[in-house]
Design a protein around this motif. Structure first.
Motif, PDB file in Angstrom:
ATOM      1  N   PHE A   5       0.868  -1.177   0.000  1.00  0.00           N
ATOM      2  CA  PHE A   5       0.000   0.000   0.000  1.00  0.00           C
ATOM      3  C   PHE A   5       0.906   1.227   0.000  1.00  0.00           C
ATOM      4  CE2 PHE A   5      -2.150   2.846   3.281  1.00  0.00           C
ATOM      5  CZ  PHE A   5      -2.655   3.693   2.298  1.00  0.00           C
ATOM      6  N   LYS A   7       1.782   5.084  -0.105  1.00  0.00           N
ATOM      7  CA  LYS A   7       1.202   6.400   0.187  1.00  0.00           C
ATOM      8  C   LYS A   7       2.321   7.414  -0.042  1.00  0.00           C
ATOM      9  CE  LYS A   7       0.016   7.292   4.497  1.00  0.00           C
ATOM     10  NZ  LYS A   7       0.393   8.676   4.859  1.00  0.00           N
ATOM     11  N   THR A  13      -3.184  13.231   1.381  1.00  0.00           N
ATOM     12  CA  THR A  13      -4.644  13.394   1.451  1.00  0.00           C
ATOM     13  C   THR A  13      -5.026  14.779   1.981  1.00  0.00           C
ATOM     14  OG1 THR A  13      -4.531  12.647   3.715  1.00  0.00           O
ATOM     15  CG2 THR A  13      -4.932  10.949   2.033  1.00  0.00           C
ATOM     16  N   VAL A  95     -15.350   3.191   1.114  1.00  0.00           N
ATOM     17  CA  VAL A  95     -14.831   4.454   0.562  1.00  0.00           C
ATOM     18  C   VAL A  95     -14.146   4.131  -0.755  1.00  0.00           C
ATOM     19  CG1 VAL A  95     -14.514   5.617   2.789  1.00  0.00           C
ATOM     20  CG2 VAL A  95     -12.657   4.191   1.854  1.00  0.00           C
ATOM     21  N   GLY A  97     -11.181   5.305  -1.678  1.00  0.00           N
ATOM     22  CA  GLY A  97      -9.708   5.380  -1.621  1.00  0.00           C
ATOM     23  C   GLY A  97      -9.294   6.123  -0.371  1.00  0.00           C
ATOM     24  N   LEU A  98      -8.079   6.697  -0.378  1.00  0.00           N
ATOM     25  CA  LEU A  98      -7.596   7.445   0.790  1.00  0.00           C
ATOM     26  C   LEU A  98      -8.500   8.638   1.064  1.00  0.00           C
ATOM     27  CD1 LEU A  98      -3.762   7.530   0.075  1.00  0.00           C
ATOM     28  CD2 LEU A  98      -4.906   6.386   1.976  1.00  0.00           C
ATOM     29  N   ILE A  99      -8.742   8.897   2.334  1.00  0.00           N
ATOM     30  CA  ILE A  99      -9.526  10.101   2.673  1.00  0.00           C
ATOM     31  C   ILE A  99      -8.638  11.019   3.513  1.00  0.00           C
ATOM     32  CG2 ILE A  99     -11.660   8.763   2.595  1.00  0.00           C
ATOM     33  CD1 ILE A  99     -11.855   8.859   5.590  1.00  0.00           C
ATOM     34  N   ASN A 101      -6.804  13.237   6.400  1.00  0.00           N
ATOM     35  CA  ASN A 101      -6.418  12.766   7.733  1.00  0.00           C
ATOM     36  C   ASN A 101      -7.482  12.976   8.802  1.00  0.00           C
ATOM     37  OD1 ASN A 101      -3.805  11.798   7.152  1.00  0.00           O
ATOM     38  ND2 ASN A 101      -3.052  13.903   7.042  1.00  0.00           N
ATOM     39  N   PHE A 104     -10.511  10.893   8.583  1.00  0.00           N
ATOM     40  CA  PHE A 104     -10.055   9.517   8.881  1.00  0.00           C
ATOM     41  C   PHE A 104      -9.967   9.312  10.395  1.00  0.00           C
ATOM     42  CE2 PHE A 104      -8.179   5.516   8.117  1.00  0.00           C
ATOM     43  CZ  PHE A 104      -7.058   5.364   8.937  1.00  0.00           C
ATOM     44  N   PHE A 105      -9.317  10.256  11.071  1.00  0.00           N
ATOM     45  CA  PHE A 105      -9.195  10.162  12.538  1.00  0.00           C
ATOM     46  C   PHE A 105     -10.587  10.194  13.181  1.00  0.00           C
ATOM     47  CE2 PHE A 105      -4.892  10.190  12.067  1.00  0.00           C
ATOM     48  CZ  PHE A 105      -4.250  11.394  11.872  1.00  0.00           C
ATOM     49  N   PRO A 114     -12.757   3.091   7.399  1.00  0.00           N
ATOM     50  CA  PRO A 114     -13.005   3.206   5.959  1.00  0.00           C
ATOM     51  C   PRO A 114     -12.334   2.049   5.233  1.00  0.00           C
ATOM     52  CG  PRO A 114     -11.265   4.723   6.592  1.00  0.00           C
ATOM     53  CD  PRO A 114     -11.720   4.043   7.847  1.00  0.00           C
ATOM     54  N   PRO A 131      -5.525   1.888  -0.859  1.00  0.00           N
ATOM     55  CA  PRO A 131      -5.962   0.685  -0.119  1.00  0.00           C
ATOM     56  C   PRO A 131      -7.252   0.111  -0.710  1.00  0.00           C
ATOM     57  CG  PRO A 131      -6.340   2.659   1.188  1.00  0.00           C
ATOM     58  CD  PRO A 131      -5.633   3.106  -0.051  1.00  0.00           C
ATOM     59  N   ALA A 173       0.759  10.275  12.163  1.00  0.00           N
ATOM     60  CA  ALA A 173       0.763   9.442  10.956  1.00  0.00           C
ATOM     61  C   ALA A 173       1.880   8.400  11.045  1.00  0.00           C
ATOM     62  CB  ALA A 173       0.947  10.309   9.718  1.00  0.00           C
ATOM     63  N   TYR A 176       0.763   5.679  13.395  1.00  0.00           N
ATOM     64  CA  TYR A 176      -0.178   4.788  12.704  1.00  0.00           C
ATOM     65  C   TYR A 176       0.599   3.834  11.784  1.00  0.00           C
ATOM     66  CZ  TYR A 176      -4.262   3.382   9.893  1.00  0.00           C
ATOM     67  OH  TYR A 176      -5.257   2.665   9.254  1.00  0.00           O
ATOM     68  N   GLU A 181      -0.241  -0.199  10.469  1.00  0.00           N
ATOM     69  CA  GLU A 181       0.136  -0.628   9.110  1.00  0.00           C
ATOM     70  C   GLU A 181       1.315  -1.598   9.099  1.00  0.00           C
ATOM     71  OE1 GLU A 181      -2.822   1.405   6.750  1.00  0.00           O
ATOM     72  OE2 GLU A 181      -1.611  -0.398   6.619  1.00  0.00           O
TER      73      GLU A 181
HETATM   74  N1  HBI Z   1      -7.699   6.832   4.237  1.00  0.00           N
HETATM   75  N2  HBI Z   1      -9.091   5.175   3.377  1.00  0.00           N
HETATM   76  C1  HBI Z   1      -8.016   5.527   4.118  1.00  0.00           C
HETATM   77  N3  HBI Z   1      -7.280   4.563   4.706  1.00  0.00           N
HETATM   78  C2  HBI Z   1      -6.180   4.872   5.445  1.00  0.00           C
HETATM   79  O1  HBI Z   1      -5.500   3.977   6.007  1.00  0.00           O
HETATM   80  C3  HBI Z   1      -5.812   6.229   5.599  1.00  0.00           C
HETATM   81  C4  HBI Z   1      -6.611   7.198   4.981  1.00  0.00           C
HETATM   82  N4  HBI Z   1      -6.305   8.490   5.092  1.00  0.00           N
HETATM   83  C5  HBI Z   1      -5.211   8.967   5.900  1.00  0.00           C
HETATM   84  C6  HBI Z   1      -4.359   7.861   6.428  1.00  0.00           C
HETATM   85  N5  HBI Z   1      -4.698   6.582   6.321  1.00  0.00           N
HETATM   86  C7  HBI Z   1      -3.040   8.211   7.033  1.00  0.00           C
HETATM   87  O2  HBI Z   1      -2.837   9.584   7.095  1.00  0.00           O
HETATM   88  C8  HBI Z   1      -2.786   7.653   8.383  1.00  0.00           C
HETATM   89  O3  HBI Z   1      -1.394   7.661   8.484  1.00  0.00           O
HETATM   90  C9  HBI Z   1      -3.345   8.463   9.472  1.00  0.00           C
END
Ligand code: HBI
Ligand code: FE
Length: 297
Positions: A5, A7, A13, A95, A97-99, A101, A104-105, A114, A131, A173, A176, A181
């Motif tokens: 995955f 990023k 994002t 979702v 894709g990535l959304i 931060n 997401f939190f 998501p 993802p 981040a 996380y 991850e």
């Molecule tokens: N969005 N769909 C999705 N999945 C994630 O794991 C994800 C995200 N947006 C932000 C993000 N992870 C990261 O910024 C994390 O590190 C917080």
């Protein structure tokens, strides 16, 4: 083979607005999946299930079993949610894709996770940008059915929202990244994987535990929040926790003093830095990263 995955470094994002989280929810459109989509799931599931044997943590297998996640086809989120919400109150929401931060939190803080509603193409078996449903539902979801890990993820969500006020999103981040991850755990049987980015990647599942190349260091909260990570290939350093209970206990302390310390003495450790204070399990050779970087040079 690249990491599962990818990023982009930095903040692909953006931070966004926590209250817009619902704007990113789409339909799973279960009937919209083709036979090929379901075959791709089965292919990925069967291959990865062999590789995670004796490498994933027990909680992963317990979660997979209790949620009925199998190789019969792409899981139906509504069916998974019936069991998942009964176990830890988490629910997965589709979702695209990535959304950003903060939404997401916000979702994590409400025990909503998501999950990509799409699956990679057959020719993309080992590499995806965003993802997809395999990364999220094979990699993340089984762990969310473990009560203590679920508590950690919810706590992390609240922490991420608070971190914004301290301008410490990047630090969260990294936390996380090196836990949810790419986290490793010490067990009586040896090191085991709980990070979804590894669990959904055939190559990194073996690499993270058995290759002499990467560093493996005992988890330290501030160290992790100040350590850079790779987004384009296997990690060069992994952090090892003792248990989810210890990880959760760390997450429940007030981070403000850490934020003050990091503001007063800003640091960003490289992918290969080793500190005198590190509890070193493996001082890696970094041979893999050197050979990969040489290929690109
Ligand atoms: N969005 N769909 C999705 N999945 C994630 O794991 C994800 C995200 N947006 C932000 C993000 N992870 C990261 O910024 C994390 O590190 C917080
Ligand atoms: Fe993920």
């Amino acid at each position: 083979m690249k990491a599962e995955f990818v990023k982009e470094e930095g903040n692909p994002t953006g931070n966004g607005d926590p209250d817009t989280w619902a704007d990113y929810i789409v339909e799973q459109d279960y009937d919209g999946y083709s036979d090929e989509n379901h075959e791709t799931w089965k292919l990925l599931f069967d291959r990865q299930s062999e590789i995670v044997k004796n490498r994933a943590c027990d909680e992963f297998f317990k979660g997979q079993e209790s949620l009925g996640i199998d190789n019969s086809g792409i899981p139906n989120f509504d069916k998974v949610n019936e069991k998942l919400s009964a176990s830890t109150g988490f629910e997965i929401l589709p979702v695209a894709g990535l959304i950003p931060n903060l939404p997401f939190f916000k979702m994590l803080s409400m025990r909503k996770f998501p999950a990509g509603n799409f699956i990679r193409k057959k020719e993309q078996l080992d590499y995806i940008e965003e993802p997809d449903v395999f990364h999220d539902v094979f990699g993340h979801v089984p762990m969310l059915s473990d009560p203590v890990f679920a508590d950690y993820v919810e706590k992390f969500g609240h922490g991420g929202l608070r971190a914004n006020g301290f301008n410490m999103i990047d630090q969260l981040a990294r936390l996380y990244w090196y836990t949810v991850e790419f986290g490793l755990m010490k067990t009586a049987e040896g090191l085991r994987i709980y990070g979804a980015g590894i669990l959904s990647s055939p190559g990194e599942t073996v690499f993270s535990l058995e290759n002499p190349s990467p560093n493996r260091i005992g988890f330290d909260l501030k160290r992790v929040m100040q350590t850079n990570y790779r987004v384009d290939d296997y990690q060069q350093t992994y952090f090892v926790i003792e248990s989810f209970a210890k990880l959760f206990a760390l997450a429940t302390q007030d981070f403000a003093p850490f934020y003050e310390e990091m503001k007063a003495d800003p640091k960003l450790y490289s992918l290969t830095d080793m500190l005198d204070s590190d509890k070193v399990l493996t001082h890696g050779t970094q041979d893999y990263a050197k050979s990969r970087d040489a290929e690109k040079a």
